[in-house]
Design an enzyme around this catalytic site. Structure first.
Site, PDB file in Angstrom:
ATOM      1  N   HIS A   1     -75.707  -7.031 -59.239  1.00 37.25           N
ATOM      2  CA  HIS A   1     -76.799  -6.371 -59.958  1.00 37.25           C
ATOM      3  C   HIS A   1     -78.112  -6.495 -59.195  1.00 37.25           C
ATOM      4  O   HIS A   1     -78.884  -5.538 -59.075  1.00 37.25           O
ATOM      5  CB  HIS A   1     -76.966  -7.006 -61.344  1.00 37.25           C
TER       6      HIS A   1
ATOM      7  N   ASP B   1     -65.355   2.801 -44.689  1.00 42.97           N
ATOM      8  CA  ASP B   1     -64.008   2.330 -45.002  1.00 42.97           C
ATOM      9  C   ASP B   1     -63.023   2.675 -43.888  1.00 42.97           C
ATOM     10  O   ASP B   1     -62.139   1.872 -43.552  1.00 42.97           O
ATOM     11  CB  ASP B   1     -63.523   2.921 -46.328  1.00 42.97           C
TER      12      ASP B   1
ATOM     13  N   ARG C   1     -72.293   8.443 -55.871  1.00 39.68           N
ATOM     14  CA  ARG C   1     -71.420   7.334 -56.270  1.00 39.68           C
ATOM     15  C   ARG C   1     -71.437   7.195 -57.789  1.00 39.68           C
ATOM     16  O   ARG C   1     -72.309   6.548 -58.356  1.00 39.68           O
ATOM     17  CB  ARG C   1     -71.881   6.045 -55.600  1.00 39.68           C
TER      18      ARG C   1
ATOM     19  N   CYS D   1     -69.806  10.880 -44.183  1.00 34.50           N
ATOM     20  CA  CYS D   1     -70.837  10.062 -44.815  1.00 34.50           C
ATOM     21  C   CYS D   1     -70.654   8.609 -44.386  1.00 34.50           C
ATOM     22  O   CYS D   1     -69.630   8.241 -43.803  1.00 34.50           O
ATOM     23  CB  CYS D   1     -70.765  10.180 -46.339  1.00 34.50           C
TER      24      CYS D   1
ATOM     25  N   GLU E   1     -60.492   8.167 -45.549  1.00 30.26           N
ATOM     26  CA  GLU E   1     -61.008   6.818 -45.314  1.00 30.26           C
ATOM     27  C   GLU E   1     -59.917   5.779 -45.086  1.00 30.26           C
ATOM     28  O   GLU E   1     -60.216   4.589 -44.965  1.00 30.26           O
ATOM     29  CB  GLU E   1     -61.919   6.378 -46.473  1.00 30.26           C
TER      30      GLU E   1
END
Length: 768
Positions: free
Chosen positions: A363, A628, A470, A675, A604
């Site tokens: 967070h 990834d 996302r 990306c 990915e």
């Protein structure tokens, strides 16, 4: 042997300080091996000498005073060779150095093993006997194993300051560098402001309760005050944080409900423990449960629970949260910083953040990114107790923290900050210009988003669309799955903000290092486990709700594109397309006026690289997830600082895979975007353009820099550079060659977003 080792490690870990741990170690090893002597020599790197730090069998008065030069004696030989030395008659060895103060003259047998942690020599552990004999292989293996365990203890003590005073000095004015994980990119220079918890649970004892009603009354009063604090923080947060991050405070409030922490605490008080002890029992039980979880995101929840518990304890003990004056350019440092720090301390005073715990998707990291505060997390071996008021540099590009940087290091970082500020002003001149090379080749510049805070900066910097939204972030900041309506409202904001430009929304991508507190995924190897499309296909009820929300959000806009993550087979695309078409027909029947959006697949994983021709028969576009894909091709966890140096985007295999993807897709007439970090690095962007990629998607902070560089070169020059790269077999050589070519083109200052090329900043810090 295993049981003996386990007991020794447990005792050492339970020791209150380093001296006690070393004492336990030499005592237990001597007893377990049946030897007459066990000693530990630690290397003081400031004077380059070994110091006898603990012994059982030699003269204890020599501890702390008996020393050997780095290359002196058998201890020095063990360290220099970085391997065990096993002798039946040590005094006869030419390197033997007798230390009279230790009283070691009667001992002939010698076995020394180096103590090494992450390639750094920390010391030597030695066992000796009067008899002239070689220690057998089992004894040697046991001591090597003990040394490996001891290395972690010594390294932690050295870094956290527990070793302070043993060598007769602290950090002082010595420049020291520590590695962590990037929480938010950027560079900050300031003074350390150490945040300590208002109270500490480990000091709270159990105590029999005398008046249960009184105890519960005190607890209710404290609970009420904490609720008021959380609401006040939430109101303050509403002025600076987007709605997704504000939801965190609602999670905090729910934790205080009777069916959560509060109810358990009351039950413990009713059972006979006073309120502070009951609070400690309940909170530490939950903290331990979260910290034991494999998933990094769930482990981060432990800090939320502990933060709440400490706030309650602070009111019970009438403690204050922050007492020390906050410097103007504060580098906020803490063991486990929580998002409430952003409202406890004025934003304008926070220059940077360093947290010993945490991850890139905690967070705190998410909120730090939304506020643009340079942050490094996961700096496990950090001297927290000695930092207050010291000068720090937070390098949020490489995940490094430098303590007490010397004048040359500070000068270099200030020059970099000034250069970036000047470049930022210069870069603004291309905001409204297309990304077009000198010979007229056009590149589409898209952005990656996830927070509403990303929208304004993306639009201000001329983003032509969203290549990756996302969708998991709105899921991560809640304590339950968001409803269809809640998702629709969030997605609508993104689609409206960028209309009429396309917005590519990735379906829920959890697993690996991203998990949900209310949907735990516990796996031994999460990156090769249940993640991405695998999760959502197994839970069509989650997938359908999300697709429906996306479709409803696109009504009258029709700029939505849907993207599927972590796809490794055609079957997964078929199943997903079936569900997407089902959701589309449902919303049409319910009265929606929407067009069927384009659906794409992320490339990915290595399996996808070799199925491009099959994939494009089922989808409308492809998008390469370079982060990834790189980690899977190289088998390197990009969040693991131990192998961070092996994560190389310029690795020949990565570049060849990327070229194969674009060639296969173009042969089938399917558009491809890319990306991730490679798209946002001007150096790799040049190579990607040369390969044939025409759409790059990156963070908004990288957009203008990449556009500037691509506008200053020709496609022909980029292709010539790529031809040279194909002849190279080393990632470092490729990267250096690209840098050199761009430097010669006058683009040196634009090709590295505060990456220190041509300046020995890190090396200077490490060697100082």
């Amino acid at each position: 042997m295993l049981e003996t080792l386990r007991r020794i490690v447990q005792e050492v870990n339970a020791a209150p300080d380093l001296s006690s741990a070393l004492s336990v170690m030499v005592t237990r090893v001597r007893l377990s091996m049946g030897t007459e002597v066990c000693s530990i020599y630690l290397l003081d790197h400031t004077i380059n000498r070994y110091v006898l730090m603990a012994t059982e069998g030699l003269n204890k008065e020599a501890v702390g005073t008996a020393t050997l030069h780095f290359s002196e004696g058998l201890v020095g030989q063990v360290g220099m060779r970085e391997e065990p030395i096993n002798l039946d008659d040590a005094p006869s060895h030419p390197k033997f150095r007798y230390l009279q103060e230790t009283g070691e003259e009667p001992f002939h047998s010698f076995l020394g093993v180096p103590i090494i942690h992450h390639r750094k020599l920390l010391g030597v552990i030695v066992v000796q006997q009067r008899d002239s004999r070689r220690f057998d292989q089992q004894e040697e293996a046991f001591l090597v194993t003990i040394s490996a365990q001891l290395a972690a203890v010594v390294a932690h003590a050295e870094a956290t300051g527990a070793i302070d005073g043993i060598f007769g000095g602290g950090l002082g004015n010595v420049t020291t560098k520590f590695d962590g994980v990037v929480g938010c990119i950027g560079v900050a220079i300031g003074k350390a402001f150490v945040v300590y918890p208002p109270a500490e649970f480990k000091s709270v004892p159990d105590r029999a309760v005398k008046n249960i009603r009184k105890e519960l009354g005190a607890f209710n009063d404290a609970l009420k005050k904490v609720r008021m604090d959380i609401r006040a923080l939430s109101e303050k947060a509403s002025l600076t944080l987007p709605p997704e991050e504000q939801a965190l405070f609602q999670v905090y409030e729910r934790m205080l409900d009777d069916n959560a922490l509060a109810g358990e605490i009351r039950a413990h008080v009713q059972a006979g423990n006073w309120v502070q002890g009951a609070l400690r029992e309940v909170v530490m039980k939950h903290v331990a449960a979260f910290e034991a979880m494999e998933d990094s995101y769930l482990r981060a929840r432990a800090s939320d629970v502990k933060d709440l518990g400490l706030r309650i304890l602070a009111y019970l003990q009438e403690a204050k949260t922050l007492n020390a004056p906050i410097p103007d350019q504060a580098i906020v440092v803490g063991e486990d910083i929580t998002p409430t720090i952003f409202v406890d301390i004025p934003r304008e005073r926070i220059a940077g953040i360093v947290s010993l715990h945490g991850s890139s998707n905690s967070h705190m990291s998410i909120v730090a990114r939304s506020l643009g505060i340079p942050t490094v997390v996961g700096v496990g071996d950090f001297p927290l107790s000695r930092l207050e008021g010291l000068n720090l540099i937070v390098d949020g590009h490489r995940g490094e923290v430098i303590i007490e940087p010397n004048q040359e290091v500070v000068r270099q970082y200030r020059a970099i900050i000034s250069e970036q500020e000047e470049l930022s002003k210069e870069l603004e001149s291309v905001t409204d210009l297309p990304c077009e090379t000198l010979d007229g080749h056009r590149i589409n510049m898209f952005v990656n988003t996830g927070l509403m805070a990303d929208v304004n900066i993306s639009l201000q910097r001329g983003a032509e669309g969203v290549g990756l939204y996302r969708t998991e972030i709105p899921f991560m900041v809640r304590d339950r799955f968001p409803s269809e309506l809640e998702q629709m409202e969030i997605y609508r904001q993104q689609l409206e903000a960028f209309y009429p430009a396309p917005v590519t929304m990735r379906t829920l991508d959890i697993g690996g290092d991203k998990s949900l507190p209310y949907f735990p995924i516990q796996e031994d190897n999460p990156f090769l486990g249940w993640r991405g499309i695998r999760v959502t296909l197994d839970h069509p009820e989650i997938f359908l709700v999300q697709i429906r929300a996306m479709l409803w959000a696109s009504e009258s806009l029709d700029n939505l594109r849907i993207m599927l993550p972590m796809v490794s087979s055609v079957m997964e695309i078929d199943e997903a397309m079936h569900l997407i078409h089902r959701a589309y027909l449902e919303v049409l029947e319910e009265g929606a006026h929407v067009q069927m959006p384009e659906v794409g697949v992320m490339i990915e994983v290595p399996a996808a690289v070799y199925q491009i021709k099959d994939f494009v028969q089922q989808c409308d576009f492809l998008s390469v997830g370079s982060n990834d894909l790189t980690q899977y091709l190289l088998a390197v966890d990009r969040n693991n600082r131990r192998v961070a140096s092996l994560y190389q985007a310029f690795h020949p295999s990565v570049l060849r895979a990327l070229k194969h993807i674009i060639d296969e897709a173009k042969a089938e007439g399917t558009p491809v975007s890319i990306c991730g970090e490679m798209a946002g690095d001007p150096r790799s962007a040049v190579l990607l353009m040369a390969m044939g990629y025409e759409t790059l998607s990156m963070s908004a902070t990288s957009l203008l820099r990449v556009k500037w560089v691509l506008r200053k070169i020709s496609l022909a020059a980029a292709q010539e550079l790529l031809e040279q790269v194909w002849k190279m077999d080393n990632a470092a050589v490729i990267k250096s060659h690209v840098d050199l070519m761009l430097d010669r083109a006058g683009l040196g200052s634009f090709i590295r977003p505060t990456v220190f090329q041509n300046t020995p900043t890190s090396e200077a810090a490490a060697q100082a």
